[in-house]
Write a protein that holds these residues in place. Structure first.
Motif, short mmCIF file in Angstrom:
data_model
loop_
_atom_site.label_atom_id
_atom_site.label_comp_id
_atom_site.label_asym_id
_atom_site.label_seq_id
_atom_site.Cartn_x
_atom_site.Cartn_y
_atom_site.Cartn_z
N GLN A 1 0.87 -1.32 -0.08
CA GLN A 1 -0.06 0.04 0.09
C GLN A 1 0.85 1.27 0.11
OE1 GLN A 1 -3.26 -0.07 2.84
NE2 GLN A 1 -3.79 -1.99 2.51
N ALA A 2 1.99 1.30 0.61
CA ALA A 2 2.96 2.31 0.67
C ALA A 2 3.21 2.73 -0.81
CB ALA A 2 4.04 2.44 1.59
N ALA A 3 3.61 1.69 -1.43
CA ALA A 3 4.30 1.74 -2.91
C ALA A 3 2.89 2.43 -3.66
CB ALA A 3 4.77 0.57 -3.47
N ALA A 4 2.01 1.67 -3.39
CA ALA A 4 0.61 2.07 -4.38
C ALA A 4 0.46 3.81 -4.05
CB ALA A 4 -0.55 1.36 -3.69
N ALA A 5 0.50 4.02 -2.75
CA ALA A 5 0.36 5.60 -2.38
C ALA A 5 1.28 6.29 -3.40
CB ALA A 5 0.67 5.73 -0.57
N ARG A 6 2.64 5.99 -3.37
CA ARG A 6 3.67 6.96 -3.98
C ARG A 6 3.28 6.99 -5.33
NH1 ARG A 6 6.93 3.83 -0.60
NH2 ARG A 6 7.56 2.42 -2.24
N ARG A 7 2.67 5.65 -6.01
CA ARG A 7 2.43 5.74 -7.43
C ARG A 7 1.07 6.66 -7.84
NH1 ARG A 7 2.50 1.69 -11.62
NH2 ARG A 7 3.73 0.28 -10.23
N LEU A 8 0.17 6.82 -6.66
CA LEU A 8 -0.99 7.72 -6.92
C LEU A 8 -0.45 8.96 -6.49
CD1 LEU A 8 -3.65 5.04 -5.45
CD2 LEU A 8 -3.49 5.82 -7.86
N GLY A 9 0.43 9.37 -5.69
CA GLY A 9 0.58 10.68 -5.23
C GLY A 9 0.00 10.82 -4.07
N ILE A 10 -0.46 10.23 -3.11
CA ILE A 10 -1.46 10.33 -1.95
C ILE A 10 -0.75 9.58 -0.85
CG2 ILE A 10 -3.65 10.56 -3.17
CD1 ILE A 10 -4.32 7.58 -2.73
#
Length: 337
Positions: free
Chosen positions: A282-291
């Motif tokens: 989820q942390a990597a997903a957040a970086r990808r989404l910018g949130i």
């Protein structure tokens, strides 16, 4: 005196120009045209340019005061020779591209005979790469660079359906990498390369091209963040689309509740895509989404409440991921009216 290597009938126009020059006159336009014709015939017969010029100079031996006329006559000979060479090269390029076009379309007329001329061994397996984002002039430069490295018998380049297409033997995978390198260097931002699988024979070339073009279309539909997409990595998607009714039912059943979400369904679907691309991180997903990671957690909880499916559960994660992929492939949501 004409050198022995020179066919006796190849310098008729040149000798006429020299004969006129011996009387103190420069060659007429007709005489120079005859010299150009001599040069063209020499090129067509495969006479080396050096031999042609040596023969032209030898023909002037012993003739007084012919240097100005000789200069013009030899220049005309060489011009005719070079024009013939250029025409031959252009004719070969045209024939080569027509052959590749016929090959990619599966037109079999004289295919084996023409393939032999271009060094293509039709019994072998070939891979086709197709690049999107072609600009005028890119084809010639990339084709020259690839042929210079791998040889004209190993690389076929053509433009087909707006794509720059490269056909190479399956035994030469480095050629696909080199093709991609040149596309990256010359194409504007937004380029993408699709690579088909290796298939045997002329029909295999067509199949590999269709796979490469199809990989580009799938990558666009799935919004993949990849510069190079390989058909071998996307085999599951044609399988999904074989039963369109089933995949539409899955998408509707699983994702339709997201249409009622405040702020719309798209942020939630994008969050699922980012989580799947990050293998659940989820942390990597957040970086990808910018949130923030907290925002990702909040969105996933909303998805679970609305759909009843959680990406934390292995079985439910597979169902959600398949539904999201199907939604992108089929351009969901559909008209709900």
């Amino acid at each position: 005196m004409v050198l022995p290597e020179m066919p006796a009938d190849l310098l008729g126009g040149h000798c006429q120009a020299l004969a006129a020059a011996a009387t103190g006159r420069l060659p007429t336009r007709a005489a120079l045209d005859a010299c150009r014709a001599d040069g063209t015939r020499a090129a067509e017969r495969g006479v080396p340019l050096r031999t042609l010029v040596d023969g032209a100079l030898a023909a002037a031996e012993g003739l007084p005061d012919v240097l100005p006329a000789l200069r013009r006559a030899v220049s005309a000979l060489m011009e005719g020779y070079e024009l013939a060479q250029l025409a031959a090269i252009r004719g070969e390029e045209t024939a080569r591209r027509e052959f590749v076009d016929d090959l990619l379309q599966g037109r079999a007329e004289r295919l084996a005979e023409r393939a032999e001329h271009f060094g293509l061994r039709l019994a072998e397996s070939y891979v086709v790469a197709a690049a999107r984002g072609l600009r005028e002039g890119d084809q010639d430069r990339i084709e020259r660079d690839l042929i210079a490295r791998f040889g004209s018998h190993n690389v076929l380049v053509a433009v087909r359906e707006g794509l720059l297409v490269c056909v190479v033997p399956a035994t030469l995978p480095a050629a696909v990498g080199e093709f991609t390198h040149h596309v990256r260097a010359r194409f504007p931002p937004g380029w993408r390369v699709g690579v088909g699988r290796a298939h045997r024979g002329p029909g295999g070339v067509v199949t590999s091209f269709r796979e490469a073009a199809g990989a580009l279309e799938l990558a666009d539909a799935l919004r993949l963040d990849l510069d190079v997409v390989r058909a071998a990595d996307l085999l599951v998607f044609p399988v999904l689309l074989r039963d369109r009714g089933a995949i539409e039912d899955l998408v509707t059943s699983v994702l339709s509740p997201l249409l009622r979400a405040r702020g719309g369904h798209e942020p939630l679907v994008e969050t699922l895509e980012a989580v799947f691309a990050a293998h659940g991180n989820q942390a990597a997903a957040a970086r990808r989404l910018g949130i923030s990671p907290r925002a990702v957690t909040y969105r996933l909880e909303r998805i679970r409440r609305l759909t009843g499916f959680s990406p934390d559960d292995p079985t439910q994660r597979f169902t959600l991921e398949t539904a999201v992929l199907g939604a992108r492939l089929l351009d969901w949501p559909w008209d709900q009216s």
